[in-house]
Design an enzyme around this catalytic site. Structure first.
Site, PDB file in Angstrom:
ATOM      1  N   GLU A   1      -4.937  -0.346  -8.078  1.00  0.00           N
ATOM      2  CA  GLU A   1      -3.845   0.521  -8.519  1.00  0.00           C
ATOM      3  C   GLU A   1      -2.741  -0.360  -9.110  1.00  0.00           C
ATOM      4  OE1 GLU A   1      -3.909   4.294  -5.477  1.00  0.00           O
ATOM      5  OE2 GLU A   1      -3.039   2.430  -4.735  1.00  0.00           O
TER       6      GLU A   1
ATOM      7  N   SER B   1       0.812  -1.215   0.000  1.00  0.00           N
ATOM      8  CA  SER B   1       0.000   0.000   0.000  1.00  0.00           C
ATOM      9  C   SER B   1       0.846   1.266   0.000  1.00  0.00           C
ATOM     10  CB  SER B   1      -0.928   0.012   1.221  1.00  0.00           C
ATOM     11  OG  SER B   1      -0.182  -0.156   2.406  1.00  0.00           O
TER      12      SER B   1
ATOM     13  N   HIS C   1      -2.271  -3.158  -6.334  1.00  0.00           N
ATOM     14  CA  HIS C   1      -2.775  -2.810  -5.010  1.00  0.00           C
ATOM     15  C   HIS C   1      -4.295  -2.843  -4.943  1.00  0.00           C
ATOM     16  CE1 HIS C   1      -3.304   0.395  -1.660  1.00  0.00           C
ATOM     17  NE2 HIS C   1      -3.291  -0.822  -1.144  1.00  0.00           N
TER      18      HIS C   1
ATOM     19  N   ASN D   1      -4.053   6.285  -1.293  1.00  0.00           N
ATOM     20  CA  ASN D   1      -3.575   6.550   0.064  1.00  0.00           C
ATOM     21  C   ASN D   1      -2.963   7.936   0.203  1.00  0.00           C
ATOM     22  OD1 ASN D   1      -4.353   4.248   1.462  1.00  0.00           O
ATOM     23  ND2 ASN D   1      -2.622   3.066   0.676  1.00  0.00           N
TER      24      ASN D   1
END
Length: 607
Positions: A480, A447, A468, A518
């Site tokens: 991702e 992540s 991800h 994130n």
């Protein structure tokens, strides 16, 4: 006023043609209107001004022929999917929005108001205006293989504006209308399956797809000669007032829960549904058209269209993705790790790709625990009726485990979901490289860690990339795909093909701290955590973003993601951008075990 066709320069015109047919069992002729944009099933039929003009002329022609009945159907697998959103999104004034709404209403209502019985033969996908076209007809048949049927308007920030809010409650009743127009739309744009559409009363009958048109004509004949009677919502029922009150209240609760009042669309739609009970069709359509015009020019709709284009249209052709022709075939998948995330990944690959999936972990106990968890999940899906007994057995047979990396020798795609530590991941990849083919892809579900750093010491760094997922894996559509410094185009193309096979929406990200999601998520979550660290009451800080209408509050999201993962990402982002990302002291204490929970409070704000 400006000619609306000038505002839709990119319109792919859906043309309507009328044919007069002799149908067995029907006295006289049947006028069959077919709508088709001339493209294959990958380009569904939509309505812009020119398309509506074509349909209007076809309906006029059909009515003028004075047939026994009129039927409307679409091209193979597609009935119609509503208005041309690319044109609606650039309407620059309330006047043009109102005019476009009226154009659709006036076209469709011809089918509703004629004394000639009208039938919608819904032979495929029917969304938005397509479903409204069906609602204006007096009767509706549906093909059993129809993939999508829904009103997505509220999800986009508008409402059904071509008669949907006024007609559907009269057809299915207020409770089911709220379900279709409000609840399903706000629930990730849930689509109706044919059996659901029949149960809710949205259609009158579901017919086998193999001979759908023939069966629809047979059903039409039975309706016309009185052998088949179609029941509708009974507004005269003794408990009608109670049903209406409960339905509208439920709709408001759903809107409040899903949008926190941030979007006006569900509330305007509820107003229109309520109005349909007492207003004439003229007055109801006028109010609906006014509401649509207001919403088309709202910031919420502009944002909704931007989001739709980003997650739907661009997901089909991701920016920066290499040619799909470079993708390699994947016939076996390896998953390194057998924890919660790894188990979710294994089941996802098996369910959607139907290829063998092999898990591994550091010892037999952890591996057995992971496999047992997957078996439990498969049994749960079968118990809920989401998969058949045969599919349950198939999935169980596809997923296996081994402690020997040699089992991955013939796997083309291997993804790791081990402890979030760069040295651990590098060690795993280095060991795997001894056993797999040079072209096998090594994907990481990290992540926040650098994907390029993981590939640095490998013999074939070009096959390493980020892949991800987000938790829960089965529900969240985004993946991702992270291009490391050495990732080659063939591996990247294969990763995109795998994501599509998993029914996910892939986006390409650079190998930068936090990637895309994130980096955004921890920016606003960090501000909330910082406010709590500075002494702001947790419920005040957590509620500060409520006006944005987020699906869940920052603290709720933190609990779902897990404090340890959040802290890890915060720390990585802080290393790269110390002036923009801090590290929460309270979060660090929670992860260290000094506090069992971050905060707990009830609905009244009491801790």
């Amino acid at each position: 006023m400006t000619d609306l066709t000038e505002l839709f320069p990119q319109e792919v015109v859906t043309k309507a043609t009328t044919r007069l047919l002799h149908v067995p069992g029907v006295a006289g002729q049947v006028a069959l209107i077919s709508i088709d944009n001339g493209k294959d099933h990958t380009r569904p039929s939509t309505f812009g001004p020119a398309g509506l003009a074509s349909l209007s002329a076809a309906i006029d022609e059909a009515i003028a022929a004075k047939p026994t009945a009129i039927a409307v159907t679409g091209k193979p697998f597609i009935f119609a999917v509503g208005a041309d959103l690319s044109g609606i999104s650039i309407l620059s004034s309330r006047e043009t929005g109102r005019a476009f709404g009226a154009l659709g209403q006036n076209t469709f209502r011809k089918l509703h108001e004629t004394e000639i019985p009208t039938f919608a033969f819904i032979n495929g996908a029917a969304l938005g205006g397509g479903l409204e076209l069906g609602a204006h007809c007096h009767y509706r048949t549906l093909a059993s293989n129809t993939a999508m049927m829904a009103f997505p308007e509220v999800f986009l920030g508008i409402l059904p504006g071509w008669g949907g809010t006024q007609l559907l409650p009269k057809i299915v009743g207020p409770e089911n209308a709220v379900t279709v127009i409000i609840e399903n739309s706000l629930n990730q744009n849930r689509s109706l399956k044919p059996k659901d559409a029949l149960t809710l009363g949205v259609v009158d009958v579901v017919l086998d797809a193999a001979d759908f048109l023939e069966q629809s004509f047979i059903w039409m004949a039975s309706v016309l000669d009185g052998k088949t009677t179609v029941n509708r919502w009974d507004e005269t029922a003794a408990n009608a007032d109670e049903v209406w009150s409960e339905a509208l209240e439920r709709g408001k609760i759903i809107a409040d829960m899903k949008t926190k009042g941030a979007s006006p669309a569900p509330y305007r739609a509820l107003e229109m549904i309520k109005l349909s009970r007492t207003a004439s069709l003229d007055d109801g359509l006028k109010a609906e058209g006014d509401a649509l015009a207001d919403l088309i020019n709202s910031d919420e709709f502009r944002a909704g269209i931007y989001s739709f284009n980003l997650t739907q249209k661009r997901a089909r052709k991701p920016v920066g993705a290499p040619s799909p022709g470079l993708a390699r075939k994947v016939t076996k998948v390896g998953v390194i790790g057998a924890g919660l995330m790894a188990a979710q990944l294994a089941l996802l690959f098996a369910r959607n790709m139907h290829v063998p999936v092999v898990l591994t972990d550091v010892d037999q106990e952890r591996l057995d625990k992971g496999l047992a968890g997957i078996a439990k999940d498969i049994a749960g899906l079968a118990k809920k009726g989401r998969i058949s007994a045969d599919e349950s057995n198939r999935l169980t047979g596809l997923i296996s485990g081994s402690l020997d990396y040699a089992v991955f020798a013939d796997a083309e795609f291997i993804i790791e979901a081990v402890f979030e530590e760069i040295d651990v991941k590098k060690k795993v990849f280095a060991e795997l490289e001894k056993h797999i083919s040079p072209e096998a892809i090594l994907a990481t579900n990290t992540s926040a860690l650098s994907v390029s750093a993981m590939a640095t010491d490998l013999q074939h760094p070009e096959r390493v990339l980020g892949f991800h997922f987000f938790n829960p894996v089965a529900m969240l559509p985004l993946v991702e795909i992270v291009k490391a410094e050495s990732t080659d185009d063939a591996c990247l193309a294969t990763a995109f093909a795998v994501a599509k096979a998993l029914k996910k929406g892939p986006i390409l990200s650079a190998d930068a701290a936090g990637f895309v999601v994130n980096r955004l998520l921890l920016r606003f979550m960090g501000e909330i955590l910082a406010a709590i660290d500075e002494g702001t009451p947790a419920e005040v800080a957590d509620g500060a973003l409520a006006p944005l209408g987020l699906p869940m509050s920052p603290i709720m999201l933190l609990q779902l993601v897990g404090p340890a993962v959040a802290l890890h990402v915060q720390a990585r982002l802080h290393e790269s951008f110390p002036d923009r990302f801090g590290v929460s002291e309270n979060l660090a204490r929670i992860v260290e075990g000094k506090h069992r929970v971050l905060v707990a409070w009830d609905d009244e704000g009491n801790q």
